[in-house]
Design a protein around this motif. Structure first.
Motif, PDB file in Angstrom:
ATOM      1  N   THR A  90       1.343  -1.144   0.098  1.00 57.87           N
ATOM      2  CA  THR A  90       0.352   0.162   0.090  1.00 57.87           C
ATOM      3  C   THR A  90       0.909   1.285  -0.156  1.00 57.87           C
ATOM      4  O   THR A  90       0.312   2.475   0.020  1.00 57.87           O
ATOM      5  N   ALA A  91       2.232   1.011   0.508  1.00 59.03           N
ATOM      6  CA  ALA A  91       2.847   2.297   0.681  1.00 59.03           C
ATOM      7  C   ALA A  91       4.385   2.631   0.220  1.00 59.03           C
ATOM      8  O   ALA A  91       5.577   1.909   0.993  1.00 59.03           O
ATOM      9  N   PRO A  92       4.864   1.584  -1.046  1.00 55.74           N
ATOM     10  CA  PRO A  92       6.627   0.907  -1.681  1.00 55.74           C
ATOM     11  C   PRO A  92       6.886   2.557  -1.152  1.00 55.74           C
ATOM     12  O   PRO A  92       8.016   2.216  -1.635  1.00 55.74           O
ATOM     13  N   GLU A  93       6.271   3.950  -1.285  1.00 55.11           N
ATOM     14  CA  GLU A  93       7.588   5.007  -1.721  1.00 55.11           C
ATOM     15  C   GLU A  93       8.348   5.144  -0.027  1.00 55.11           C
ATOM     16  O   GLU A  93       9.128   5.142   0.304  1.00 55.11           O
ATOM     17  N   ALA A  94       6.701   4.991   1.308  1.00 55.06           N
ATOM     18  CA  ALA A  94       7.633   4.510   2.426  1.00 55.06           C
ATOM     19  C   ALA A  94       8.312   2.952   2.641  1.00 55.06           C
ATOM     20  O   ALA A  94       9.268   3.735   3.327  1.00 55.06           O
ATOM     21  N   VAL A  95       8.179   2.291   2.027  1.00 51.07           N
ATOM     22  CA  VAL A  95       8.262   1.024   2.536  1.00 51.07           C
ATOM     23  C   VAL A  95      10.183   1.487   1.645  1.00 51.07           C
ATOM     24  O   VAL A  95      11.468   1.059   2.782  1.00 51.07           O
ATOM     25  N   ALA A  96      10.626   1.600   0.701  1.00 49.55           N
ATOM     26  CA  ALA A  96      11.765   2.444   0.220  1.00 49.55           C
ATOM     27  C   ALA A  96      12.617   3.372   1.311  1.00 49.55           C
ATOM     28  O   ALA A  96      13.777   2.807   1.283  1.00 49.55           O
ATOM     29  N   ALA A  97      12.199   4.216   1.906  1.00 52.78           N
ATOM     30  CA  ALA A  97      12.836   5.018   1.975  1.00 52.78           C
ATOM     31  C   ALA A  97      13.145   4.130   3.837  1.00 52.78           C
ATOM     32  O   ALA A  97      14.103   4.334   4.176  1.00 52.78           O
ATOM     33  N   LEU A  98      12.535   3.090   4.158  1.00 48.17           N
ATOM     34  CA  LEU A  98      12.557   2.272   4.935  1.00 48.17           C
ATOM     35  C   LEU A  98      13.709   1.441   5.766  1.00 48.17           C
ATOM     36  O   LEU A  98      14.094   0.978   5.971  1.00 48.17           O
ATOM     37  N   ALA A  99      13.701   0.682   3.681  1.00 45.59           N
ATOM     38  CA  ALA A  99      14.342   0.093   3.794  1.00 45.59           C
ATOM     39  C   ALA A  99      15.628   0.668   4.121  1.00 45.59           C
ATOM     40  O   ALA A  99      17.118   0.298   4.521  1.00 45.59           O
ATOM     41  N   ASP A 100      16.533   1.734   3.340  1.00 43.61           N
ATOM     42  CA  ASP A 100      17.386   2.481   3.640  1.00 43.61           C
ATOM     43  C   ASP A 100      17.581   3.010   4.932  1.00 43.61           C
ATOM     44  O   ASP A 100      18.744   2.293   5.096  1.00 43.61           O
ATOM     45  N   ARG A 101      16.505   2.697   5.201  1.00 44.41           N
ATOM     46  CA  ARG A 101      17.152   3.326   6.912  1.00 44.41           C
ATOM     47  C   ARG A 101      17.667   1.431   7.606  1.00 44.41           C
ATOM     48  O   ARG A 101      18.447   2.026   8.709  1.00 44.41           O
ATOM     49  N   LEU A 102      17.125   1.084   6.533  1.00 45.07           N
ATOM     50  CA  LEU A 102      17.484  -0.703   8.021  1.00 45.07           C
ATOM     51  C   LEU A 102      19.094  -0.787   7.158  1.00 45.07           C
ATOM     52  O   LEU A 102      19.386  -0.773   8.145  1.00 45.07           O
ATOM     53  N   TRP A 103      19.398  -0.503   6.084  1.00 50.37           N
ATOM     54  CA  TRP A 103      20.532  -1.826   5.192  1.00 50.37           C
ATOM     55  C   TRP A 103      21.026  -0.527   5.249  1.00 50.37           C
ATOM     56  O   TRP A 103      22.584  -0.917   5.381  1.00 50.37           O
ATOM     57  N   TYR A 104      21.300   0.990   4.954  1.00 51.90           N
ATOM     58  CA  TYR A 104      22.336   1.320   4.964  1.00 51.90           C
ATOM     59  C   TYR A 104      23.713   1.110   6.286  1.00 51.90           C
ATOM     60  O   TYR A 104      24.407   1.251   6.762  1.00 51.90           O
ATOM     61  N   PRO A 105      22.736   1.726   7.606  1.00 53.77           N
ATOM     62  CA  PRO A 105      23.520   1.344   9.038  1.00 53.77           C
ATOM     63  C   PRO A 105      24.281  -0.376   8.967  1.00 53.77           C
ATOM     64  O   PRO A 105      25.178   0.208   9.412  1.00 53.77           O
TER      65      PRO A 105
END
Length: 813
Positions: A90-105
């Protein structure tokens, strides 16, 4: 610091806090094994959960899921983090932003990450297309976010797996077999891959997947402990190397053993092999059961249609007393009573091997639980069944492994425990000691028609290396053990002596044939004295070949076979009284005589270079290549051996075997000629022309070609490669090996120019090489040189020791 405090530090301090807490956890000496792996997974869950909550800000329809090894909470110090960010779309853009917040650290900390972002439908579709993805999802575990989303995916994936099991399990089995073909068997490798090799962690995971299908289940006894042991070893490997590696390299085994508190590298490998054997055997049993169930499902509908319903009784075909075949396996008959029939395990095993069928797990466990030990000595039937089992060829291996898995071999042969899973740190050997013994019996089973007592051959094959579990010379220790075991098995005193003799001297023929001058009567007489009788010689000949074939491809060749056969023929003549009383020089062949006469006539070396073959075993087959034969005739003079060896080294020819001896010339021809019969191979490229070799040899003999300088220049032009550190060379004087010469044995790492260095050192010592016998076994050179003083007499004892010591120092330099 407690686990709770470590987790709190990670939560409070972000990535830096997690890194510090992770490091502290991995360096805690009080925690290791499963508790540490679980604590590391919990710590990582809390850190990633914090990142998720900070990035998701309470959003619904999204969750973070651990899969694969992380999903099983089995994090080793350098394990990848396998993560799935699951969302409802339902919210692909928000999910993509969340992925960045998870993967980069995760990447910022230098941790390996295997990640994906999918909806449940996408995850199921990808799993249906990629078996490895589906296996990872079977271990999916919720970390943070929408628990219902994760639970629904887990339920759907498991349902898909069970519905698709008839199609997916054969594919999984094929995947396991392909991996085993590439990586080998963990239980026999000196540098095993703990994860990928057969019997490793991947196979243990595959067995979990089979169990999740509800179609079949692995035998669980010992399986969890075996898996835990491999995980513990991998943890220690990661900590000692600081790398994400699964390969237990030789140079790291002592450190890993110390990290685990294990005695030494050999003890470590035995534990690894034991664990791998449990997993591999569980895999064999499980995949056999999967095949049986799938066949049954495919046949049952047709049978029901033909019989009008109902379940047909399985067919049972008798194989031996108390033993029947059912569903492609050997099982116990309904009337069998293991507690009253101590011969039953051997009878069942022999019947299974003879039929080429596996022993059923249930049957083996029932016998292991109830059978009584055999009396000492064994009844004749037990001995006959053991011989039948050992003589069944290749099927013996699988049947023996089934007996070993449940402790029945140790019950029958208590001495077996000392060689069980014992590594052999020699690249020539393919197997552990126990498997090598069974492989030797398998090979010997092909020679039972060559000997009058095949039972003695097969039992000697089973016992020939049994002494490797004891200190000292394994042949000497093995003779004592074999004598005891053979008597316990029920052989009479004469047969016990023969078996003990075979074990004591199982290396005698090949070592003598490749390292001694067979023209020397003392050599042949010494072998005859050790063997004692024609029948024992016949058995020893067959055992020698079986042992070498079971060792590996580097241990046997047509050349070795011909040398051993020649020695056996000579010893047989002595034992039968047909041998001549004095020295007997072999008459030169027509070609040898031609080369010798030409060398005398020209006063220069004469060469012959040609491919060497032997007739094929089958009339329709091709000749078997033995190598390239180089034959050199040279007027007798000083420096022939180092000159010839040096020229070959210059031309990058590897010497596989070498013989040097003087030849008799025909009546009327004056002079003395040395004949060199060598088998050589080019290191790479094609062979040089014989004319070039002859020209360089002429120059080497007259001193106009400085071989040492040329070899030094070539070595300097090529950087040295790192490799296994070889043991130092060893030079010994063989006592009483010959009446006519002093025999010096050289054992060293094979290398270009080695024979040149040996020959030059002997020349510098002012000794004459009467004959030379050179052989290469894998990376090892095993050479024997018959040397004399300039007047042709053996060297005095003190002088011989001094020459040997000087030669050893030269080779060490």
């Amino acid at each position: 610091m407690t686990s709770t405090n470590v987790t709190k530090e990670a939560e409070d301090s972000g990535p830096g806090g997690y890194a510090a807490a992770r490091l502290r956890l991995l360096t805690e000496e009080t925690r290791s094994g499963p508790p540490r792996r679980t604590a590391l997974a919990d710590l990582t869950d809390d850190w990633l959960g914090g990142l998720f909550e900070a990035g998701a800000k309470g959003a619904r329809g999204v969750s973070l899921v651990a899969v694969g090894g992380y999903g099983r909470a089995e994090l080793s110090p350098r394990s990848d983090l396998d993560l799935l960010l699951l969302h409802d779309g339902t919210a692909p853009e928000a999910v993509a932003a969340l992925a960045d917040r998870l993967w980069y650290p995760v990447w910022d900390l230098g941790l390996a990450l295997d990640h994906s972002v999918r909806t449940p439908a996408e995850a199921r579709r990808t799993a249906g297309e990629d078996l490895k993805v589906q296996l990872g999802l079977l271990d999916a575990r919720h970390i943070a976010g929408d628990l219902g989303l994760t639970t629904a995916l887990r339920t759907a994936v498991l349902a898909d797996w069970r519905n698709q099991a008839p199609k997916r399990l054969p594919a999984l089995r094929e995947l396991c077999e392909e991996r085993a073909e590439r990586q080998g068997e963990l239980q026999y490798l000196l540098e095993p891959d703990l994860k990928e090799a057969r019997g490793g962690l991947r196979d243990a995971t595959a067995l979990r997947a089979v169990a999740a299908s509800w179609l079949a289940d692995a035998p669980r006894e010992g399986l969890a402990d075996a898996r835990r042991r491999l995980l513990d070893v991998r943890d220690a490997l990661h900590l000692t190397t600081g790398r994400a590696t699964d390969r237990l390299a030789l140079q790291e085994q002592d450190q890993v053993a110390a990290e685990l508190g294990v005695l030494d590298a050999d003890a470590l490998l035995r534990q690894v092999y034991e664990a791998a054997r449990v997993i591999a055997y569980a895999g064999d049993v499980t995949w056999r059961e999967v095949g049986r169930v799938l066949r049954s499902r495919a046949v049952r509908p047709r049978l029901r249609a033909m019989l009008g319903g109902g379940k047909p009784a399985p067919e049972r075909s008798p194989l031996a007393e108390g033993v029947v075949e059912q569903d492609g396996e050997v099982v116990l008959a309904r009337a069998a009573r293991p507690e009253r029939d101590p011969v039953l395990p051997l009878r069942a095993a022999a019947a299974a091997a003879q039929a080429g069928l596996p022993l059923s797990l249930h049957a083996v466990r029932r016998m292991a639980a109830g059978v009584r030990p055999l009396p000492a000595p064994w009844p004749a039937e037990a001995r006959e069944q053991l011989v039948t089992l050992l003589g069944s060829g290749r099927p013996t291996v699988e049947v023996w492994e089934a007996l070993e898995a449940e402790g029945l071999v140790s019950l029958l042969l208590p001495d077996w425990d000392r060689v069980r899973c014992r590594p052999q740190r020699n690249a020539v050997h393919l197997w552990t000691v126990d498997r090598h013994l069974i492989e030797t019996a398998v090979r010997a089973s092909a020679f039972t028609r060559r000997v009058s007592r095949p039972d003695l051959l097969l039992v000697a094959a089973l016992l020939h290396d049994i002494g490797k579990g004891w200190p000292g010379d394994h042949s000497v220790a093995g003779e004592v053990i074999a004598r005891d075991v053979a008597a316990r098995i029920g052989f009479d005193q004469h047969d016990v002596t023969v078996i003990a003799t075979l074990v004591r001297h199982h290396l005698l023929l090949v070592e003598t044939a490749t390292r001694r001058d067979l023209e020397d009567p003392a050599t042949v007489r010494a072998v005859a004295d050790a063997v004692g009788a024609q029948g024992t010689l016949e058995l020893l000949h067959a055992l020698t070949e079986a042992d070498a074939l079971a060792t590996g491809p580097a241990a046997w060749s047509s050349w070795r076979a011909s040398l051993v056969a020649d020695l056996v023929k000579r010893v047989s003549a002595v034992l039968s009284g047909d041998a001549p009383d004095g020295p007997e020089e072999a008459a030169p062949t027509a070609e040898q005589e031609r080369l010798a006469i030409e060398a005398v006539a020209t006063g220069a070396p004469v060469l012959s270079l040609r491919a060497q073959t032997e007739p094929p075993a089958e009339p329709s087959g091709d000749p078997e290549p033995l190598g390239v034969e180089l034959r050199i005739a040279v007027p007798d003079q000083a420096g022939v051996l180092p000159a010839a060896a040096g020229v070959l080294a210059m031309h990058r020819l590897t010497v596989r075997t070498a013989e040097l001896r003087a030849v008799d010339l025909p009546d009327g021809v004056d002079g003395s000629v040395l004949l060199l019969d060598w088998r050589v191979a080019a290191e790479y490229g094609s062979l040089p022309q014989a004319a070039r070799l002859r020209a360089d040899l002429v120059r080497a003999l007259d001193g106009s070609l400085d071989i040492a300088a040329r070899l030094a220049e070539r070595d300097a032009a090529y950087p040295r490669r790192r490799g296994v550190i070889a043991p130092p060379p060893r030079v010994t004087v063989a006592p009483a090996a010959s009446r006519h010469a002093t025999v010096m044995e050289v054992r060293a790492q094979d290398a270009p120019g080695l024979l040149f260095r040996i020959g030059r050192a002997l020349e510098d010592a002012a000794v004459r090489v009467r004959s030379a016998h050179v052989s290469t076994l894998g990376a090892n050179a095993v050479d024997a040189f018959y040397v004399t003083a300039p007047d042709g007499t053996p060297l005095p004892a003190e002088e011989a020791v001094a020459v040997a010591r000087k030669l050893e120092e030269t080779l060490r330099a």
